[in-house]
Design an enzyme around this catalytic site. Structure first.
Site, short mmCIF file in Angstrom:
data_model
loop_
_atom_site.label_atom_id
_atom_site.label_comp_id
_atom_site.label_asym_id
_atom_site.label_seq_id
_atom_site.Cartn_x
_atom_site.Cartn_y
_atom_site.Cartn_z
N SER A 114 0.90 -1.16 -0.10
CA SER A 114 0.04 -0.01 -0.10
C SER A 114 0.81 1.25 -0.07
CB SER A 114 -1.02 0.03 1.30
OG SER A 114 -0.11 0.07 2.47
N CYS A 115 2.10 1.28 0.73
CA CYS A 115 2.63 2.49 0.73
C CYS A 115 4.11 2.80 0.52
CB CYS A 115 2.82 2.95 2.39
SG CYS A 115 3.74 1.90 3.40
N GLY A 116 4.62 1.48 -0.01
CA GLY A 116 5.85 1.44 -0.64
C GLY A 116 6.72 1.37 0.39
#
Length: 287
Positions: A114-116
């Protein structure tokens, strides 16, 4: 390998009626990336194109800049206690003489779908030095990429039409690379939008196509700082997203000369930076 989708039982409720049926889900598994035998990063990804993912990740980290920097990538045998290969650990070996930036060895990073990248110490740690400057506002040997907004407007439909696994699961992000004339060069899908971009960039490195200096990168979700960074590090001059950019993505685009387009839906779009590459028709649009 090739574990792109999995089947799970689901209880389906439609207009009050309850039924049980199998559902096709996108697979998500961890991938550990090792650099010259040393653990570097763990990312949650959709299995497939793992070597390209690892190579693209190392392009964005400033480790690899071309085909000659890479010696080989292998799956690590004996990745489990019993010695079996899970195909969830890869080791990237750089060519002799390739300098390894200290940042890649000072920390182990964990990335999620989702956020890297998470846990980077500061903004300065993310702003790695680009090998191929993309700021063409001051002239140069070749004219800058010039795009008609109508061409950009047609790209999301082409991206969506080329998403085979999304059609089965509804749970994947996609990243696509287009020429300045709108020709589709490559498309990758992954549960993580950053992984999809890494797979694109990694394949380009493996094919000897870096820098991607006259291309457009289109992503199916939002445009985060990380995606803007990956575009800059690959020499991509235009990043377009169907959703919103983050403030840091806009700041980075303005600093580096990246053209950043968000909310690309139908004939509408917002241009946040690098508008000189778009053939805008009205003086008001250029103000």
């Amino acid at each position: 390998m090739g574990r792109v989708t999995e089947r799970r039982k689901v209880i389906r409720i439609r207009d009050g009626a309850v039924s049980s049926r199998p559902d096709t889900l996108v697979a998500e598994e961890p991938l550990e990336i090792r650099l010259n035998g040393k653990p570097l990063a763990i990312t949650m990804r959709t299995p497939g194109d793992d070597f390209a993912l690892a190579a693209g990740f190392l392009v964005s980290e400033g480790v690899l800049g071309g085909q000659d920097d890479l010696q080989n990538i292998v799956y690590c045998a004996g990745a489990t206690v019993d010695g079996s290969n899970t195909y969830n650990v890869v080791d990237v070996k750089t060519a002799p003489g390739v300098a390894i930036p200290e940042i890649t060895l000072e920390r182990n990073v964990y990335t999620t779908s989702s956020c890297g990248l998470c846990g980077k110490a500061s903004l300065d740690a993310v702003r790695t030095t680009a090998r191929w400057p993309i700021d063409d506002t001051h002239g140069g040997d070749t004219p800058p990429v010039r795009l008609d907004p109508d061409l950009l407007a047609g790209l999301p439909d082409r991206l969506r039409a080329a998403q085979p696994v999304f059609d089965r699961t509804g749970g994947l992000h996609a990243a696509a690379l287009f020429t300045e004339d709108g020709e589709l060069l490559d498309i990758r899908e992954d549960v993580g939008r950053h992984n999809a971009v890494d797979k694109l960039v990694g394949r380009a490195l493996q094919n000897g196509d870096l820098p991607l200096s006259r291309t457009v990168l289109l992503v199916s979700g939002r445009a985060s700082f990380e995606l803007a960074q990956k575009a800059v590090m690959a020499g991509i001059p235009v990043l377009a997203a169907v959703s919103a950019p983050s403030s840091l993505a806009v700041d980075l685009a303005a600093e580096t000369g990246l053209t950043l387009v968000g909310f690309l839906r139908g004939s509408s779009m917002n241009v946040y930076a690098g508008e000189h590459r778009l053939a805008l028709r009205t003086a008001a649009a250029q103000a």
